[in-house]
Write an enzyme that holds these catalytic residues in place. Structure first.
Site, mmCIF file in Angstrom:
data_model
loop_
_atom_site.group_PDB
_atom_site.id
_atom_site.type_symbol
_atom_site.label_atom_id
_atom_site.label_comp_id
_atom_site.label_asym_id
_atom_site.label_seq_id
_atom_site.Cartn_x
_atom_site.Cartn_y
_atom_site.Cartn_z
ATOM 1 N N TYR A 146 5.122 23.841 24.256
ATOM 2 C CA TYR A 146 3.514 24.308 24.812
ATOM 3 C C TYR A 146 2.801 23.269 24.226
ATOM 4 C CZ TYR A 146 -1.110 26.605 24.478
ATOM 5 O OH TYR A 146 -2.493 26.983 24.350
ATOM 6 N N ASP A 241 4.526 15.927 20.215
ATOM 7 C CA ASP A 241 3.361 16.841 20.020
ATOM 8 C C ASP A 241 3.858 17.714 18.588
ATOM 9 O OD1 ASP A 241 1.822 19.176 19.743
ATOM 10 O OD2 ASP A 241 1.867 19.801 21.693
ATOM 11 N N LYS A 269 -3.980 22.150 14.055
ATOM 12 C CA LYS A 269 -3.506 23.010 13.097
ATOM 13 C C LYS A 269 -3.736 22.641 11.607
ATOM 14 C CE LYS A 269 -1.402 25.872 16.451
ATOM 15 N NZ LYS A 269 -0.681 25.520 17.620
HETATM 16 C C1 LIG Z 1 -1.373 25.081 19.076
HETATM 17 C C2 LIG Z 1 -0.688 24.150 19.718
HETATM 18 C C3 LIG Z 1 -1.272 23.152 20.794
HETATM 19 C C4 LIG Z 1 -2.746 23.635 21.054
HETATM 20 O O1 LIG Z 1 -3.745 23.137 20.137
HETATM 21 P P1 LIG Z 1 -5.176 24.145 20.097
HETATM 22 O O2 LIG Z 1 -5.725 23.713 18.700
HETATM 23 O O3 LIG Z 1 -4.654 25.751 20.191
HETATM 24 O O4 LIG Z 1 -5.793 23.561 21.055
HETATM 25 C C5 LIG Z 1 -0.720 22.123 21.057
HETATM 26 N N1 LIG Z 1 0.501 21.840 20.804
HETATM 27 C C6 LIG Z 1 1.226 22.737 20.085
HETATM 28 C C7 LIG Z 1 2.731 22.125 19.633
HETATM 29 C C8 LIG Z 1 0.884 23.845 19.412
HETATM 30 O O5 LIG Z 1 1.663 24.648 18.800
#
Ligand SMILES: *Cc1c(COP(=O)(O)O)cnc(C)c1O
Length: 442
Positions: A146, A241, A269
């Site tokens: 994701y 990511d 995060k």
């Molecule tokens: C949470 C998350 C996102 C998106 O971040 P948001 O701050 O919710 O937009 C993208 N990539 C990964 C791996 C994530 O865990």
């Protein structure tokens, strides 16, 4: 603030009259587990309290950011001080530079950083940058990973979308989705096939190096190294990511743990400490394709917001104190081992594991190695376990495809409380399911 006398059910009913599904982020609605979402009134340390005054040990951690626990005094003080100096300028402030410097210190191959307000924005912008820098259109991602909600990345995405059984979103044009190639995590051959099929057309490979959105998944030895080699050979940018894994599995993220160096990294995060922050970075040569130096446009009214910077800087300062990660990892291991032991005691098929302060539990005998394997979980057993734990005052993420999170505020007594509740939940599970297999035939 909660009004006294309110209940989760009443607040959920009320919210649904004004907010779509009663929430602002799909997975919060408990659709994968059923029941009533808890409306949180306040949080402190390792605990959250709902509007009914019930306390929960918090293994959600706002889905990852709260690595030093809720309302840590140093973070709250930094925010309070920053707020007194103005909430947003729309002009540069020094804390933006300091946060970029803090990121660079832990991720030494990064030379330039761009700050955003969310992980979605960071991943989306890194993608545009990769396309702009390479002049190529196609991108490659992995099923179950994701990367936020950008159109190109909502193709067979995991997390909330997966939990709902709608792997790709309505509203994403097929014309756009066709440029997103999807391979299998931990399956290098699936990447090689796509590289061979689209020579010179792939701008980037985006991956969660240690995924947390198909529950916690770990890279098999050689997988990320092989991916790195393939990308280098084909002139494809490798994007890690690390919005979830960054500053969470280790201070330097999955790249520190594996030693594999990506071309671009995306964060979020933890770097916001609970405030809305995202970031992406890489070599100056690639990053300087971004506006104002280059032709790839990217901007944000609240990017580098001083309050968010203050919270992020205070959090990064705390996680860099000596022994922080060792203690966090040890505590997380204690929980994971304790859960496995409790399940074993009651013969419930279960496994669990962790990477630093990020953990996964699976209602299956062996921890999964692939996205396909994770589908083999006993989802009904997870639902029962989730609600039993919640009723006992332990809040795990409400889905079989989500990781759970620990913090430095989780103490010995919180672990004991959690494991006692888990023992009771597994005991109930053992009674509610099929009777034990008689041993008489042996
Ligand atoms: C949470 C998350 C996102 C998106 O971040 P948001 O701050 O919710 O937009 C993208 N990539 C990964 C791996 C994530 O865990």
């Amino acid at each position: 603030m909660a009004r006294s006398g309110s209940s989760n059910a009443a607040e959920f009913a009320r919210a649904q009259q004004s907010l779509v599904g009663g929430v602002n982020s799909a997975v919060r609605a408990f659709r994968a587990v059923g029941g009533t979402p808890r409306f949180i009134a306040r949080a402190q340390g390792a605990y959250m309290w709902d509007v009914e005054g019930r306390r929960y040990i918090d293994y959600l951690g706002s889905w990852g950011p709260m690595i030093v626990g809720q309302a840590h005094p140093a973070v709250v003080e930094a925010v309070r001080e920053a707020a007194a100096h103005g909430l947003s300028y729309g002009a540069p402030n020094v804390m933006e530079t300091e946060l970029a410097e803090a990121i660079k210190e832990l991720y030494p191959q990064i030379e330039r950083v761009r700050l955003t307000s969310s992980g979605t924005e960071a991943a989306m912008s890194a993608l545009r940058l990769a396309r702009g820098a390479t002049g190529r259109t196609k991108i490659l991602k992995f099923e179950g990973c994701y990367h936020g909600t950008a159109d190109s990345l909502l193709v067979k995405a995991g997390s909330g979308a997966l939990a709902f059984g709608t792997p790709s979103s309505a509203g994403v044009p097929a014309d756009l989705a066709q440029h997103t190639l999807v391979a299998n995590y931990n399956d290098l051959a699936s990447v090689e096939v796509l590289f061979a099929e689209y020579p010179g057309q792939i701008a980037c490979v985006m991956i969660e190096p240690i995924p947390g959105n198909m529950n916690l998944m770990l890279p098999e030895p050689g997988f990320l190294e092989g991916l790195r080699a393939l990308c280098s050979r084909a002139g494809v940018l490798l994007i890690f990511d690390e919005v979830m894994s960054g500053f969470r599995v280790a201070p330097g993220g999955a790249q520190e743990l594996t030693g594999v160096v990506p071309d671009l990294s995306a964060f979020g995060k933890v770097i916001g400490g609970g405030m809305p922050v995202g970031a992406f970075g890489g070599s100056a040569a690639v990053m300087e394709h971004l506006a104002p130096l280059g032709g790839v446009y990217q901007a944000g009214t609240l990017s580098g917001n001083p309050i968010a910077m203050a919270a992020g800087l205070a959090t990064l300062r705390l996680i860099r104190e000596p022994g922080f990660f060792e203690a966090l990892a040890a505590r997380t291991r204690q929980i994971v081992d304790g859960l496995c032991e409790a399940a074993r005691r009651h013969c419930v098929p279960f496994s669990a594991r962790h990477a630093g302060g990020m953990a996964g539990m699976y209602f299956m005998a062996e921890a999964p190695r692939t996205f396909a394997e994770i589908q083999g979980q006993d989802a009904a057993a997870f639902k029962r376990f989730f609600h039993r734990m919640l009723d006992s005052g332990v809040y795990f993420p409400p889905s079989t495809v989500e990781a759970f999170f620990t913090s430095s505020a989780h103490g010995e007594e919180d672990v004991a409380f959690t494991l006692e509740a888990a023992n009771a939940a597994f005991a109930q599970e053992a009674q509610s399911v099929s009777p034990p297999i008689p041993l008489a035939t042996q």
